[in-house]
Design an enzyme around this catalytic site. Structure first.
Site, PDB file in Angstrom:
ATOM      1  N   ASP A  15     -41.918 -44.694  67.465  1.00 46.34           N
ATOM      2  CA  ASP A  15     -40.480 -44.578  67.206  1.00 46.34           C
ATOM      3  C   ASP A  15     -40.226 -43.211  66.580  1.00 46.34           C
ATOM      4  O   ASP A  15     -41.161 -42.549  66.116  1.00 46.34           O
ATOM      5  CB  ASP A  15     -40.021 -45.701  66.256  1.00 46.34           C
ATOM      6  N   SER A  16     -38.959 -42.848  66.519  1.00 52.11           N
ATOM      7  CA  SER A  16     -38.579 -41.588  65.871  1.00 52.11           C
ATOM      8  C   SER A  16     -38.876 -41.625  64.371  1.00 52.11           C
ATOM      9  O   SER A  16     -38.963 -40.587  63.736  1.00 52.11           O
ATOM     10  CB  SER A  16     -37.093 -41.342  66.093  1.00 52.11           C
ATOM     11  N   CYS A  78     -38.230 -46.889  70.221  1.00 58.40           N
ATOM     12  CA  CYS A  78     -36.984 -46.141  69.987  1.00 58.40           C
ATOM     13  C   CYS A  78     -36.077 -46.223  71.223  1.00 58.40           C
ATOM     14  O   CYS A  78     -36.498 -45.875  72.332  1.00 58.40           O
ATOM     15  CB  CYS A  78     -37.362 -44.689  69.715  1.00 58.40           C
ATOM     16  N   GLU A 158     -31.004 -46.910  56.414  1.00 58.84           N
ATOM     17  CA  GLU A 158     -32.122 -46.231  55.732  1.00 58.84           C
ATOM     18  C   GLU A 158     -31.875 -46.215  54.214  1.00 58.84           C
ATOM     19  O   GLU A 158     -32.810 -46.228  53.433  1.00 58.84           O
ATOM     20  CB  GLU A 158     -32.282 -44.809  56.264  1.00 58.84           C
ATOM     21  N   CYS A 190     -30.410 -50.275  69.153  1.00 54.24           N
ATOM     22  CA  CYS A 190     -30.993 -49.290  68.236  1.00 54.24           C
ATOM     23  C   CYS A 190     -31.947 -50.025  67.305  1.00 54.24           C
ATOM     24  O   CYS A 190     -31.670 -51.157  66.902  1.00 54.24           O
ATOM     25  CB  CYS A 190     -29.889 -48.615  67.426  1.00 54.24           C
ATOM     26  N   HIS A 192     -32.468 -49.778  64.275  1.00 54.68           N
ATOM     27  CA  HIS A 192     -31.982 -50.094  62.925  1.00 54.68           C
ATOM     28  C   HIS A 192     -31.005 -51.266  62.874  1.00 54.68           C
ATOM     29  O   HIS A 192     -30.750 -51.805  61.814  1.00 54.68           O
ATOM     30  CB  HIS A 192     -31.291 -48.874  62.323  1.00 54.68           C
TER      31      HIS A 192
HETATM   32  N1  DGL Z   1     -34.968 -45.093  66.644  1.00 59.15           N
HETATM   33  C1  DGL Z   1     -33.659 -44.644  67.023  1.00 59.15           C
HETATM   34  C2  DGL Z   1     -33.142 -45.528  68.182  1.00 59.15           C
HETATM   35  O1  DGL Z   1     -33.490 -46.683  68.310  1.00 59.15           O
HETATM   36  C3  DGL Z   1     -32.687 -44.653  65.855  1.00 59.15           C
HETATM   37  C4  DGL Z   1     -32.990 -43.575  64.817  1.00 59.15           C
HETATM   38  C5  DGL Z   1     -32.885 -42.185  65.366  1.00 59.15           C
HETATM   39  O2  DGL Z   1     -31.757 -41.710  65.633  1.00 59.15           O
HETATM   40  O3  DGL Z   1     -33.919 -41.559  65.555  1.00 59.15           O
HETATM   41  O4  DGL Z   1     -32.371 -45.055  68.966  1.00 59.15           O
END
Ligand code: DGL
Length: 287
Positions: A15-16, A78, A158, A190, A192
């Site tokens: 993931d990012s 992600c 976050e 997403c 989050h």
């Molecule tokens: N992991 C990213 C997503 O699911 C969210 C956080 C980011 O913008 O990197 O798109």
């Protein structure tokens, strides 16, 4: 390209940042016997505000790093990286690659009662039009697909601002158009957003089905590993798989944020330098 892996090898998840731990958690709950290696690009998060070329280059390095760790499958947790890089990763990686978008679309299609389907995500995910294309391919008309960028949800989660008036305001601002369009199903597109599920459910009302792409992806991973003969015999019972974590940076609040997403403290963690990631990215071009 699909290489021959071994059922005993770990599953790689990237993931990012730390948000993909919601996907790791869903995988671990469904397949507790599998070993899981997580990579979070905490040095370069967020991806959701960045352009396609950048996200694809980062995703190549992230996935490459997991391949160098001997994973049998790469899971792109992600949504933004799934939107911009999944097809490309499938071309260059020697292992099967799964993203979150198709499982989310499939679950939404199974849940909709013929009304409109909503999808929320980062700016990158929504502007890539990947979720919208998946829903349209199944026959939904333009008027039945309501997409909305919700960029503030990531920093709010976050910071742990659940049940906070800033989050309530953001929910109202972003989700009112979806409520007005009377969507019957809403894809949380997403990493989050599963953390906001209760608040979103309350705002949208009891008739709206929320699709958590983390759960949908875990089921898809189980199915795909099974088809490929790569599922451990003890994947669902009889073994406690090992979880290990690689991060490109240690954010200030990482223990706190990580535990919130994973549902338990992060142990077994190592940092990886950006130079090592660049090398891993290049290595994928030479396979
Ligand atoms: N992991 C990213 C997503 O699911 C969210 C956080 C980011 O913008 O990197 O798109």
């Amino acid at each position: 390209m699909t290489g021959v892996g071994s059922a005993e090898a770990p599953i790689g998840v990237f993931d990012s940042g730390l948000g993909g731990l919601t996907v790791l958690r869903a995988l671990h709950e469904l397949l507790p016997g599998e070993d899981l290696v997580y990579f979070g690009d905490t040095a370069r998060v967020p991806y959701g505000t960045k352009g396609e070329k950048t996200v694809r280059a980062f995703a190549q390095q992230d996935a490459g790093l997991l391949v160098t760790r001997g994973v049998k499958m790469v899971v792109v947790a992600c949504n933004t990286a799934s939107a911009f890089a999944l097809d490309y990763l499938r071309e260059i990686l020697p292992v099967p690659v799964l993203g979150v978008i198709n499982p989310g679309v499939r679950t939404a299609l199974a849940s909709t009662r013929g009304g409109a389907v909503g999808v929320i995500g980062t700016s990158g995910t929504i502007r890539s039009l990947k979720y919208q294309a998946g829903l349209a391919a199944a026959g939904l008309s333009e008027g039945q697909i309501v997409a909305q960028e919700c960029p503030l949800f990531v920093p709010l989660m976050e910071e742990g601002l659940h049940a906070h008036r800033m989050t309530e305001l953001a929910i109202e601002e972003y989700l009112e158009p979806l409520r007005a369009a009377q969507v019957d199903t809403l894809i949380l597109g997403c990493t989050h957003y599963p953390l906001l599920k209760a608040e979103i459910a309350e705002f949208m009302g009891p008739d709206v089905q929320l699709v958590d792409s983390a759960n949908a992806l875990a089921v898809a991973a189980q199915d795909r590993l099974g088809e490929l003969g790569l599922l451990r015999a003890d994947a669902t019972a009889g073994r406690e798989g090992e979880l290990s974590f690689l991060l490109s940076d240690i954010p200030w609040k990482f223990q706190e944020i990580g535990a919130r997403f994973l549902g338990k403290p992060i142990e077994n963690m190592k940092t990886v330098g950006l130079d090592e990631m660049e090398e891993a990215g290049h290595a994928m071009e030479q396979l």
